[in-house]
Design a protein around this motif. Structure first.
Motif, short mmCIF file in Angstrom:
data_model
loop_
_atom_site.label_atom_id
_atom_site.label_comp_id
_atom_site.label_asym_id
_atom_site.label_seq_id
_atom_site.Cartn_x
_atom_site.Cartn_y
_atom_site.Cartn_z
N THR A 144 0.87 -1.18 0.00
CA THR A 144 0.00 0.00 0.00
C THR A 144 0.90 1.23 0.00
N ALA A 145 0.88 1.98 -1.09
CA ALA A 145 1.84 3.07 -1.26
C ALA A 145 1.12 4.38 -1.50
N HIS A 146 1.61 5.42 -0.86
CA HIS A 146 1.05 6.76 -1.05
C HIS A 146 2.19 7.72 -1.38
N THR A 147 2.10 8.39 -2.52
CA THR A 147 3.04 9.44 -2.85
C THR A 147 2.47 10.79 -2.44
N HIS A 148 3.32 11.81 -2.47
CA HIS A 148 2.92 13.16 -2.07
C HIS A 148 2.21 13.13 -0.71
N THR A 149 2.79 12.31 0.17
CA THR A 149 2.25 12.14 1.53
C THR A 149 3.38 12.36 2.53
N VAL A 150 3.35 13.49 3.19
CA VAL A 150 4.41 13.87 4.12
C VAL A 150 4.08 13.35 5.51
N VAL A 151 5.04 12.66 6.10
CA VAL A 151 4.88 12.19 7.48
C VAL A 151 5.37 13.28 8.42
N ASP A 152 4.45 13.84 9.20
CA ASP A 152 4.80 14.91 10.12
C ASP A 152 5.31 14.40 11.47
N ASP A 153 4.88 13.21 11.87
CA ASP A 153 5.29 12.73 13.19
C ASP A 153 5.11 11.22 13.26
N VAL A 154 5.89 10.59 14.13
CA VAL A 154 5.74 9.17 14.46
C VAL A 154 5.73 9.05 15.98
N LYS A 155 4.70 8.42 16.51
CA LYS A 155 4.56 8.25 17.96
C LYS A 155 4.60 6.77 18.29
N PHE A 156 5.55 6.39 19.15
CA PHE A 156 5.75 4.98 19.48
C PHE A 156 5.12 4.64 20.82
N ASP A 157 4.62 3.39 20.90
CA ASP A 157 4.20 2.83 22.17
C ASP A 157 4.61 1.37 22.18
N GLU A 158 4.20 0.63 23.19
CA GLU A 158 4.65 -0.75 23.35
C GLU A 158 4.15 -1.67 22.24
N ASN A 159 3.11 -1.27 21.51
CA ASN A 159 2.55 -2.10 20.46
C ASN A 159 2.99 -1.71 19.05
N GLY A 160 3.72 -0.61 18.93
CA GLY A 160 4.14 -0.20 17.60
C GLY A 160 4.20 1.31 17.49
N ALA A 161 3.67 1.83 16.38
CA ALA A 161 3.80 3.25 16.11
C ALA A 161 2.55 3.78 15.42
N THR A 162 2.29 5.05 15.65
CA THR A 162 1.27 5.80 14.93
C THR A 162 1.98 6.82 14.05
N LEU A 163 1.73 6.76 12.75
CA LEU A 163 2.33 7.69 11.82
C LEU A 163 1.30 8.75 11.45
N VAL A 164 1.65 9.99 11.65
CA VAL A 164 0.75 11.11 11.39
C VAL A 164 1.18 11.78 10.09
N THR A 165 0.31 11.72 9.08
CA THR A 165 0.65 12.32 7.80
C THR A 165 -0.15 13.60 7.58
N ARG A 166 0.40 14.45 6.74
CA ARG A 166 -0.23 15.73 6.46
C ARG A 166 -1.44 15.58 5.56
N GLU A 167 -1.38 14.63 4.63
CA GLU A 167 -2.41 14.52 3.60
C GLU A 167 -3.38 13.36 3.81
N LYS A 168 -2.93 12.28 4.47
CA LYS A 168 -3.74 11.05 4.51
C LYS A 168 -4.18 10.64 5.91
#
Length: 586
Positions: A144-168
């Motif tokens: 699953t690929a998204h172009t023109h999608t900027v990742v503004d932040d990544v937040k980690f916890d014990e189960n993995g990560a949440t990726l916060v994107t500007r566009e999606k």
């Protein structure tokens, strides 16, 4: 969970050459992969010149992980057939020495050929085409690929990560791989960047040009310089005190469709600090004008994109892996474009990371200790390339010193490439992917043969000789003599090569079929005990088999094109589309 398009096993930030290869490999083995790219394809990128250890590593990746599209990048013939006719051929590494204000001297050049067919030659990747191809391959495997999608932040916890994107919006992943290059997200967010602990201190000015003359039309005639391969059919390095130019043509093959040439100048920061108030373009041409032969090559050349000027090229991160994340090499560290080390380290890292991630997903175990090997060997390889490159900049002070130091690199390259070939031969014989585990055990770990104690000792002692010259403890002549003594004492140099003869400036000869067989015979019957049995074993059968396959493929391709042309002159209907259907089902 399986149908949730916001939840993935692995998220890869960065859709360049490393990120897309990893995505394709993981998806091929059932991993749910999210690939996020801030820009789009095609896009400009550098890292355009391959080396034999990179292309052999690509063959290993393709066969170990059953992603045949990766092998399309391993030889120039396959690149032109399957990827892009805009890529150039690389038949050699050529190094031309220059003195300011003087034309180059015929006897002051060295050359190291790449492998001939069927295992070569290497390529000059037009990265906008190569990266786009790999992105499409990854998607075809289910990424699953998204172009023109900027990742503004990544937040980690014990189960993995949440990726916060500007566009999606947001996505969840069990593990995050940062393939974002120098401006990668995780080093910034996690505070990983550090002052580079490297001896190399260089900066770069680069662009793409048209109308760059083949250096063969400028250089002294072959009867005088004696090199076996045209300078224009390889990666050309113009060396001078405190720096070097690269010239990487994409238009240097008879079937090339590109008119572009990648050019750049790399400068020692301490010897050539950036002048204030001078544009990148003006500074580039100032350095070109210092060397008459370089200036002749660039007569009439014109840039097709803005010049880019960097500050210090080297950067570094404190660590490569952490809890639920990993940095690919170019997101972690970088040394210098010399010897095209970036792609080589990336391919090595992909080989080690891919099977660990596949197993981690299947076992739902992302313990950081599982990935410690990446930490150790990526950092070790950057330390090695720092030694190699920083000593090269010192050796640019004098051609005879370069002529000696260059040979250490050719020997380490020989053993590093052969380690990759050893496991490929074993896989060809057994069909067992477990043979690739050998690349993570002594003496094949890492690159350039550095895990072999004899190779490592040669390199470190030769490095110390160059550093002693830099510290004023040895003269240029003494350092060069010391290096030749070390090469002789090591027993690592094939006696069918001219490595120990300073007058032989292409000491490896060529890597066409007959010279390759001579090296294999030396390795099997005349090499010292610390070489015999670990290198140069069993390759003749593989080379012969692949030579027949390469010839057969080209003959069939030529015949098919003729048949299609004749057919299309007479009829409109065909069933060519069924071939694509068959490939898709495979």
């Amino acid at each position: 969970m399986q149908d949730d398009q916001r939840v993935f096993d692995v998220a890869i930030v960065g859709g360049g050459i490393g990120g897309t290869m990893l995505a394709a490999i993981l998806a091929r083995h059932g991993v749910r992969v999210l690939l996020l790219e801030g820009s789009g394809h095609p896009r400009f990128a550098i890292g355009e010149s391959t080396v034999p250890e990179t292309t052999f590593g690509l063959r290993v990746l393709a066969r170990r992980y059953d992603v045949p599209e990766l092998e399309h990048l391993a030889t120039n013939g396959a690149v032109r057939r399957h990827v892009s006719s805009n890529c150039g051929v690389k038949r050699n590494f050529s190094f031309i020495y220059h003195r300011e204000g003087e034309p180059t001297r015929a006897e002051e050049c060295t050359q190291y050929p790449t492998w001939g067919p069927p295992l070569g030659p290497d390529s000059h990747y037009l990265r906008q085409d190569v990266d786009a191809y790999l992105f499409h391959v990854a998607v075809s495997y289910g990424v699953t690929a998204h172009t023109h999608t900027v990742v503004d932040d990544v937040k980690f916890d014990e189960n993995g990560a949440t990726l916060v994107t500007r566009e999606k919006g947001t996505f969840q992943a069990s593990y995050v791989v940062d393939a974002g290059g120098m401006r990668a997200l995780l080093p910034e967010r996690l505070g990983l960047r550090q002052e580079p602990p490297y001896r190399t201190r260089s900066r770069t000015i680069f662009t793409h040009m048209v109308n760059v003359r083949p250096f063969d039309s400028v250089a002294p005639p072959r009867e005088q310089h004696g090199m076996p391969s045209p300078f224009s059919q390889g990666t050309l390095h113009h060396l001078f005190e405190g720096g070097w130019f690269w010239v990487i043509p994409f238009d240097n093959h008879s079937t090339s469709t590109s008119e572009l040439c990648s050019v750049g100048v790399n400068l020692d920061l301490d010897r050539h600090p950036r002048p204030e108030g001078v544009s990148a373009e003006d500074e580039f041409w100032r350095h070109v004008g210092r060397f008459p032969s370089v200036a002749r090559q660039f007569e009439g050349a014109r840039a097709v994109r803005p010049y880019v000027s960097t500050d210090r090229t080297q950067f570094s991160s404190q660590t490569v892996v952490g809890d639920r994340w990993c940095l690919l090499p170019h997101a972690s560290d970088f040394i210098d474009p010399l010897f095209s080390s970036g792609l080589a380290v990336t391919v090595m890292a992909l080989n080690a990371l891919s099977h660990r991630l596949i197993a981690a997903v299947r076992e739902d175990d992302f313990d950081t200790a599982r990935f410690a090997y990446l930490e150790q060997w990526i950092k070790r390889m950057f330390r090695f390339y720092d030694d190699l490159v920083s000593c090269s900049y010192l050796s640019f002070d004098d051609f005879e010193l370069w002529n000696a130091w260059n040979r250490v690199w050719t020997i380490t390259t020989l053993y590093g490439t052969n380690a990759q070939n050893q496991v490929a031969v074993a896989f060809e014989k057994t069909g067992d992917p477990a043979v690739f585990d050998a690349l993570e055990t002594a003496p094949y770990r890492g690159l350039q043969g550095v895990d072999n104690p004899w190779v490592g000792q040669l390199f470190e002692q030769a490095r110390d000789a160059v550093l002693a010259y830099g510290a004023g403890e040895l003269t240029k002549e003494q350092a060069a003599t010391r290096i030749f003594d070390l090469l002789r004492e090591s027993g690592l140099c094939p006696d069918v090569w001219g490595t120990l003869d300073p007058e032989d400036r292409c000491p490896s000869g060529v890597f066409t079929l007959f010279p390759l067989m001579r090296i294999l015979l030396w390795g099997r019957f005349r090499s010292p005990q610390h070489v015999r049995g670990m290198y140069f074993t069993g390759g003749a059968r593989l080379v012969g088999k692949e030579a027949v396959q390469a010839l057969t493929t080209d003959v069939r391709r030529g015949s098919s094109l003729v048949q299609q042309t004749v057919r299309d002159m007479w009829v409109n209907w065909n069933r060519d589309w069924t071939r694509r259907e068959i490939r898709a089902r495979k």
